[in-house]
Write a protein that holds these residues in place. Structure first.
Motif, PDB file in Angstrom:
ATOM      1  N   ASN A 190       0.877  -1.102  -0.073  1.00  0.00           N
ATOM      2  CA  ASN A 190       0.058   0.108  -0.037  1.00  0.00           C
ATOM      3  C   ASN A 190       0.834   1.306  -0.034  1.00  0.00           C
ATOM      4  OD1 ASN A 190      -1.923   1.795   0.475  1.00  0.00           O
ATOM      5  ND2 ASN A 190      -2.172   1.457   2.466  1.00  0.00           N
ATOM      6  N   ARG A 191       0.862   2.036  -1.046  1.00  0.00           N
ATOM      7  CA  ARG A 191       1.604   3.249  -1.285  1.00  0.00           C
ATOM      8  C   ARG A 191       3.246   2.793  -1.183  1.00  0.00           C
ATOM      9  NH1 ARG A 191      -0.781   8.408   1.564  1.00  0.00           N
ATOM     10  NH2 ARG A 191       0.666   9.389   0.617  1.00  0.00           N
ATOM     11  N   GLU A 192       3.442   1.695  -1.749  1.00  0.00           N
ATOM     12  CA  GLU A 192       4.679   1.268  -1.676  1.00  0.00           C
ATOM     13  C   GLU A 192       5.264   0.771  -3.026  1.00  0.00           C
ATOM     14  OE1 GLU A 192       5.370  -1.236   1.570  1.00  0.00           O
ATOM     15  OE2 GLU A 192       5.224  -0.125   2.962  1.00  0.00           O
ATOM     16  N   ASP A 233      -2.205 -14.088   4.193  1.00  0.00           N
ATOM     17  CA  ASP A 233      -3.138 -13.358   4.881  1.00  0.00           C
ATOM     18  C   ASP A 233      -2.632 -11.633   4.753  1.00  0.00           C
ATOM     19  OD1 ASP A 233      -4.594 -15.591   5.447  1.00  0.00           O
ATOM     20  OD2 ASP A 233      -4.003 -15.708   7.308  1.00  0.00           O
ATOM     21  N   ASP A 234      -1.597 -11.407   4.983  1.00  0.00           N
ATOM     22  CA  ASP A 234      -1.168 -10.120   5.288  1.00  0.00           C
ATOM     23  C   ASP A 234      -1.137  -9.272   4.003  1.00  0.00           C
ATOM     24  OD1 ASP A 234       1.153 -11.233   4.032  1.00  0.00           O
ATOM     25  OD2 ASP A 234       2.518 -10.373   5.485  1.00  0.00           O
ATOM     26  N   VAL A 235      -1.317  -9.887   2.727  1.00  0.00           N
ATOM     27  CA  VAL A 235      -1.656  -9.241   1.561  1.00  0.00           C
ATOM     28  C   VAL A 235      -2.943  -8.529   1.303  1.00  0.00           C
ATOM     29  CG1 VAL A 235      -1.357  -9.636  -0.687  1.00  0.00           C
ATOM     30  CG2 VAL A 235       0.161 -10.649   0.480  1.00  0.00           C
ATOM     31  N   TRP A 236      -3.913  -9.274   2.056  1.00  0.00           N
ATOM     32  CA  TRP A 236      -5.370  -8.828   1.847  1.00  0.00           C
ATOM     33  C   TRP A 236      -5.709  -7.350   2.715  1.00  0.00           C
ATOM     34  CZ3 TRP A 236      -8.247 -11.177  -1.597  1.00  0.00           C
ATOM     35  CH2 TRP A 236      -7.988 -12.301  -2.093  1.00  0.00           C
ATOM     36  N   PHE A 237      -6.053  -6.513   1.911  1.00  0.00           N
ATOM     37  CA  PHE A 237      -6.273  -5.170   2.174  1.00  0.00           C
ATOM     38  C   PHE A 237      -7.330  -4.818   3.254  1.00  0.00           C
ATOM     39  CE2 PHE A 237      -6.842  -0.432   0.916  1.00  0.00           C
ATOM     40  CZ  PHE A 237      -5.828   0.071   1.706  1.00  0.00           C
TER      41      PHE A 237
END
Length: 275
Positions: A153-155, A240-244
């Protein structure tokens, strides 16, 4: 919004503007995000629009899009008849949460470099297997696959002072069959999930691009259209940590929508119901 920390605006930068980059600089193209909130760390703006880069250059090899091409210009493109996937240009432009006034100034490159999960130019470029040309401050350049550019996200992979110069879409991707799905909480709202499936003419493959629901683009490639279980398992394998997670949807909601729309896309290609 006024940017009251800016002390200088470079209206006519050199053809390779990165050579003069310094801390506190920002590239200025459409400026739709730059002027939308305070920028306390900025001291100087470098105007890229005066460099007069070609906006859209169709050729036998595909389409070259200059980074300063506006959304309006991309939307107005009249592509060759055999570029079946070119209708995704209009679909992606219409996915902007923006008025026509923003379309007239916002740029393709700016949307990509903001690297927001819901950036529709990111969705378009990844789905059509684009390559980005980046200019470094030392005068060198490098090519990066669109699928590898956004990292969160914004990276993204840009280094300080590095600039996105152009986007190249290969003709083989522009000739593909395609379908898409997009979900928003309101009719003109920001994308909660935006997905595009493509397939080579006469082929049985499937390239599924998942964006907006994830912090970075996810692309699932299959040599042949998978069965429902295999497709679902591929989506379950996304970390899991890829889902926004934001007010437009929780990770569980976005995962559910992705599975639902992926099955619809799979069914369309299986049945031959695609553009």
């Amino acid at each position: 919004m006024d940017l009251n920390t800016i002390t200088d605006v470079v209206r006519r930068p050199p053809d390779r503007p990165g050579a003069a980059w310094r801390e506190g600089d920002a590239w200025l193209a459409g400026g739709t995000w730059l002027f939308s909130e305070q920028q306390p760390d900025l001291r100087r703006l470098v105007d890229l629009t005066t460099l007069a880069w070609d906006t859209l250059v169709p050729s036998d090899a595909g389409l070259e899009i200059g980074a300063t091409c506006t959304i309006r210009e991309l939307y107005a493109l009249a592509p060759p008849d055999d570029w079946r996937a070119a209708s995704l240009f209009g679909t992606s432009c219409e996915a902007f949460l923006a008025s026509f006034k923003v379309w007239n100034s916002a740029t393709v490159g700016g949307n990509i470099c903001m690297s927001l999960p819901a950036g529709p130019m990111i969705t378009l470029a990844v789905a059509l297997e684009a390559t980005y040309t980046l200019w470094s401050t030392d005068g060198s350049e490098r090519a990066v696959a669109a699928a590898d550019f956004v990292t969160g996200n914004r990276e993204n992979v840009l280094t300080p002072g590095e600039i996105l110069r152009r986007i190249d879409i290969p003709v083989r991707a522009l000739r593909k069959r395609h379908t898409h799905r997009r979900f928003t909480l309101t009719r003109l709202g920001r994308s909660t999930v935006f997905m595009i499936g493509t397939q080579a003419p006469g082929g049985d493959d499937l390239l599924l691009t998942i964006t907006a629901g994830t912090t970075r683009p996810i692309r699932l490639a299959f040599d042949a259209v998978p069965d429902a279980d295999s497709l679902r398992q591929s989506i379950d394998a996304i970390p899991d940590d890829v889902w926004f997670d934001d007010p437009n949807g929780t990770p569980d909601h976005r995962r559910h929508l992705t599975k639902h729309f992926a099955e619809e896309i799979r069914t369309e290609f299986t049945a031959g119901d695609r553009q």
